[in-house]
Design an enzyme around this catalytic site. Structure first.
Site, PDB file in Angstrom:
ATOM      1  N   LYS A 237       0.849  -1.202   0.000  1.00 53.59           N
ATOM      2  CA  LYS A 237       0.000   0.000   0.000  1.00 53.59           C
ATOM      3  C   LYS A 237       0.873   1.236   0.000  1.00 53.59           C
ATOM      4  O   LYS A 237       1.934   1.249   0.633  1.00 53.59           O
ATOM      5  CB  LYS A 237      -0.856  -0.042   1.265  1.00 53.59           C
ATOM      6  CG  LYS A 237      -1.611   1.191   1.599  1.00 53.59           C
ATOM      7  CD  LYS A 237      -1.390   1.633   3.055  1.00 53.59           C
ATOM      8  CE  LYS A 237      -0.141   2.424   3.272  1.00 53.59           C
ATOM      9  NZ  LYS A 237       0.081   2.973   4.602  1.00 53.59           N
TER      10      LYS A 237
ATOM     11  N   ASP B 296      -4.176   0.417   9.484  1.00 54.82           N
ATOM     12  CA  ASP B 296      -4.317   0.285   8.031  1.00 54.82           C
ATOM     13  C   ASP B 296      -4.667  -1.136   7.579  1.00 54.82           C
ATOM     14  O   ASP B 296      -4.699  -1.418   6.383  1.00 54.82           O
ATOM     15  CB  ASP B 296      -3.082   0.827   7.296  1.00 54.82           C
ATOM     16  CG  ASP B 296      -1.797   0.240   7.816  1.00 54.82           C
ATOM     17  OD1 ASP B 296      -1.866  -0.726   8.602  1.00 54.82           O
ATOM     18  OD2 ASP B 296      -0.727   0.753   7.443  1.00 54.82           O
TER      19      ASP B 296
HETATM   20  O1  C5P Z   1      -2.221   1.337  14.080  1.00 50.44           O
HETATM   21  P1  C5P Z   1      -0.768   1.079  13.814  1.00 50.44           P
HETATM   22  O2  C5P Z   1      -0.233  -0.051  14.648  1.00 50.44           O
HETATM   23  O3  C5P Z   1      -0.438   0.932  12.374  1.00 50.44           O
HETATM   24  O4  C5P Z   1      -0.006   2.383  14.292  1.00 50.44           O
HETATM   25  C1  C5P Z   1       1.384   2.432  14.515  1.00 50.44           C
HETATM   26  C2  C5P Z   1       1.734   3.678  15.286  1.00 50.44           C
HETATM   27  O5  C5P Z   1       1.527   4.842  14.465  1.00 50.44           O
HETATM   28  C3  C5P Z   1       0.864   3.921  16.521  1.00 50.44           C
HETATM   29  O6  C5P Z   1       1.423   3.275  17.640  1.00 50.44           O
HETATM   30  C4  C5P Z   1       0.925   5.431  16.669  1.00 50.44           C
HETATM   31  O7  C5P Z   1       2.140   5.816  17.282  1.00 50.44           O
HETATM   32  C5  C5P Z   1       0.986   5.915  15.226  1.00 50.44           C
HETATM   33  N1  C5P Z   1      -0.345   6.269  14.686  1.00 50.44           N
HETATM   34  C6  C5P Z   1      -0.978   7.428  15.117  1.00 50.44           C
HETATM   35  N2  C5P Z   1      -2.215   7.740  14.614  1.00 50.44           N
HETATM   36  C7  C5P Z   1      -2.805   6.946  13.702  1.00 50.44           C
HETATM   37  C8  C5P Z   1      -2.169   5.778  13.225  1.00 50.44           C
HETATM   38  C9  C5P Z   1      -0.928   5.477  13.742  1.00 50.44           C
HETATM   39  O8  C5P Z   1      -0.449   8.174  15.955  1.00 50.44           O
HETATM   40  N3  C5P Z   1      -4.003   7.278  13.237  1.00 50.44           N
END
Ligand code: C5P
Length: 315
Positions: free
Chosen positions: A11, A141
């Site tokens: 992606k 995602d």
């Molecule tokens: O949800 P995911 O595990 O992919 O997110 C990884 C990190 O990216 C989270 O721990 C956070 O620090 C950051 N993040 C965020 N806001 C989002 C998505 C991700 O701050 N909407």
């Protein structure tokens, strides 16, 4: 019992805007997400025990609980304990083609494939929205990785609205194999540097989020206007990643000297992509940037945008 081989595409973010903080500690995002044809292959089959096993051909990919694909299998076992008791654990084999820790959602795509695969081998009959709900528990995602194509993503990134498909554009992905960027670091640094300008009022967040549907980039996508799309791609996280990793900024500069529709860092990086209107043009640009930068650590992939999320491949 049947085994499945699933195709799990990478992606990119055609746009990524950070608009505010959320009570859950994440960020309110407004993004346009896009699948590309470069994909991992995830094979899934029942094991003769209650265990979850992961095998992967890439030495940097962990095969334990720290792998999102493992946690996806674990979530299915916890959510459907009777089915799990009946069918037993799973063996997951991952063939990595997508670069690791690259801002291309490779790990998220593997987890999405495990959800889709277990739904199939356990005959659960889960619908797309039900798979999305499970996916959102694992990562922001992962719902997108289940469905793929071209989509507006808001909230944490898990609220999706599919938009017009965009498959006929070629893309070069470029990543230094000795640079990786931590996604939490990128978001935290952004908060430290730009948090003062975040939108605080929930009504304003809602109207900012709604505005993406009539944004110039979404209109350009609807008209399949690749020249305009190339001009309008955008990523807020470049503002924190480029000063810390100047090589990534230089890579984008090198692409922008070439005949490309547009160039941008994907997600939290460090992959930089460039869009081109033909395969020949993409190959020529890749060669030119390779010669310009001349670093053995810089790796390239030439591929196309894709309309697909997780697909069943040949077993
Ligand atoms: O949800 P995911 O595990 O992919 O997110 C990884 C990190 O990216 C989270 O721990 C956070 O620090 C950051 N993040 C965020 N806001 C989002 C998505 C991700 O701050 N909407």
């Amino acid at each position: 019992m049947q085994s499945y081989s699933l195709i799990a595409p990478a992606k990119i973010n055609l746009s990524l805007e950070i608009i505010g903080d959320r009570p859950d500690g994440f960020h309110e995002l407004v993004m346009i997400l896009q699948s590309v044809e470069l994909a991992d292959i995830v094979e899934i089959q029942a094991s003769d025990t209650q265990e979850i096993y992961i095998h992967c051909d890439h030495r940097e990919v962990p095969c334990d609980r720290t792998n999102l694909a493992y946690r996806a299998a674990e979530l299915m076992c916890q959510t459907f304990p009777e089915v799990y008791a009946n069918y037993g654990g799973v063996v997951i084999k991952i063939k990595k083609n997508i670069p690791v820790a690259a801002g291309l959602a490779g790990g998220s795509g593997n987890a999405a494939a495990v959800l889709v695969g277990i739904n199939l081998i356990w005959n659960l009959g889960l619908t797309r929205p039900e798979l999305h709900d499970l996916a959102a528990k694992l990562g922001s995602d992962i719902p997108f990785c289940v469905s793929g194509g071209t989509a507006i993503a808001t909230g944490r990134g898990e609220k999706l609205d599919s938009i017009e498909d965009l498959a006929d554009i070629w893309i070069i992905l470029a990543k230094y194999d000795n640079i990786s960027v931590s996604t939490p670091w990128a978001y935290q640094t952004y908060r430290q540097q730009y948090g003062d300008s975040y939108i605080k009022d929930p009504t304003q967040i809602n109207s900012r989020t709604a505005a993406i549907h009539s944004s110039p980039l979404v209109k350009a996508i609807a008209h399949k206007d690749s020249t305009e799309i190339g001009k309008l791609i955008y990523n807020d996280l470049e503002k924190v990643v480029f000063p810390e990793y100047p090589q990534v900024a230089e890579l984008k500069s090198a692409f922008s000297t070439q005949d490309v529709l547009g160039t941008m860092m994907s997600g939290s990086g460090p992959t930089v992509f460039a869009l081109c209107d033909s395969e020949n043009s993409a190959i020529a640009v890749k060669q030119a940037v390779k010669t310009l930068i001349n670093d053995p650590h810089l790796k390239f992939w030439v591929t196309k945008l894709s309309n697909n999320g997780i697909q069943i491949g040949d077993s």
